[in-house]
Write a protein that holds these residues in place. Sequence first.
Motif, PDB file in Angstrom:
ATOM      1  N   PHE A   1      -1.747  -2.051  -7.106  1.00 44.31           N
ATOM      2  CA  PHE A   1      -2.898  -0.659  -7.128  1.00 44.31           C
ATOM      3  C   PHE A   1      -2.072   0.787  -7.590  1.00 44.31           C
ATOM      4  O   PHE A   1      -0.616   0.445  -7.153  1.00 44.31           O
TER       5      PHE A   1
ATOM      6  N   PRO B   1      -7.783   6.073  -0.586  1.00 42.25           N
ATOM      7  CA  PRO B   1      -6.560   6.399  -0.675  1.00 42.25           C
ATOM      8  C   PRO B   1      -6.124   7.535  -0.822  1.00 42.25           C
ATOM      9  O   PRO B   1      -6.918   7.991  -1.191  1.00 42.25           O
TER      10      PRO B   1
ATOM     11  N   TYR C   1       1.093  -1.435  -0.220  1.00 42.95           N
ATOM     12  CA  TYR C   1       0.178  -0.080  -0.006  1.00 42.95           C
ATOM     13  C   TYR C   1       1.048   1.003   0.043  1.00 42.95           C
ATOM     14  O   TYR C   1       2.040   1.546   0.614  1.00 42.95           O
TER      15      TYR C   1
ATOM     16  N   GLU D   1      -6.452   1.335  -5.756  1.00 45.37           N
ATOM     17  CA  GLU D   1      -7.495   1.127  -4.296  1.00 45.37           C
ATOM     18  C   GLU D   1      -8.315   1.435  -4.059  1.00 45.37           C
ATOM     19  O   GLU D   1      -8.307   2.507  -4.244  1.00 45.37           O
TER      20      GLU D   1
END
Length: 382
Positions: free
Chosen positions: A214, A361, A190, A352
């Motif tokens: 992502f 996000p 992430y 994401e």
Amino acid sequence: MKKTIKALAYLILLGMVSCIEPYEKTFKTSSNIIIVEGLITNDYATTPILLKESVPSETGSSRLLPIKGAVVNLLVNGESKIPLNEKTEGEYYLDPTFKGEIGKKYKLQFTTADGNMYESTEEALPVAVGIKKVSHQLVDKLITDAQGNGRAGYKLFVDVDDPASQANQYMWGWTIYERQSVCKTCTGSYYYTTPAPLGSCVEDAILKRYNNIFDYNCTGNCWDIVRSSDLFISRDEFYNGGTLKSQYVGKIPVYTFSGALVEMSQYSISRTAYDFINLSLQQGVQTGGLADTPPAQLTGNIKCLTDPSINTSGFFVVAGKSKFKYWLDKADAYEAKVSPLGLFGGRELKLEPAGPNTTRPPLAPCVNSLTRTNQQPEGWIN
């Protein structure tokens, strides 16, 4: 010993996926070869001088390795020396405010870490010839993507009024500016905005297990910068003093349906540079830089002063440069319902997903580089 020289087309450079097919040729040689690629023009010096070494192996293949730690200088009119700085391994940069001057003579000199000294022939920077007109043609399946699929693209053409007062040799390239909405991509992780100012991708066990990707949108305006990798040249022996019409000078993928800014560059080059590039094309080098040509066959204009037995290749080009900015609105591609390549080498955008945590996000900054800018390009049409 046989060695295989693989020249991969690149879009100078980092993070972009080439849509040009690589080529492979085999040559007989047992020696290391020093390879040089450089271009000096009357425009700002934004691209590096590349120094590489082709190293053969027992398996018959060869590796192109960056030459690190060299002392590199540009010699002007045989007198003043301008140093270059190594920012990335094997990539040596002039000050970005440097511009070559018409009529002045330039020579590249460098000394490698083993003490060997090299230099190019001296070349005067010629007067640049301007582009009269740029046009394009949409062609289906012009480009082959990384998965081997045919994609639509644009053929680019120029008209040039050739001066009759001297022989002229031309080389062409293009730069395209595409609006970019994604400024960060994380694989198996992430994105977090810390540490400031760039943030970082933080690994996640589940995402890593499935190799999940992502993408994260930009905090503000951002443009991708893509440069040509094909080699296109011409000389005026058949049209000296006339108009060169609809000269094919490159192809561009349909990245998106949004309009883009194309900057065509036309280089007036010496006859020796033309002959070197022309020979490389005849030997099968269709794409890539001059530092990716088959060095066993092409000696170029670089020599080793301390040991003449050392093989060298590549070319240090001194060229007069003119530019022509051209807006590509892509309405024809939209109407033809072609399949755009996208700005991720054919991969689809994957943001994401939003969840209950309203801080995610996050947005990512547009980081300026050779392949990206947060400054609106001059000539951009909103």
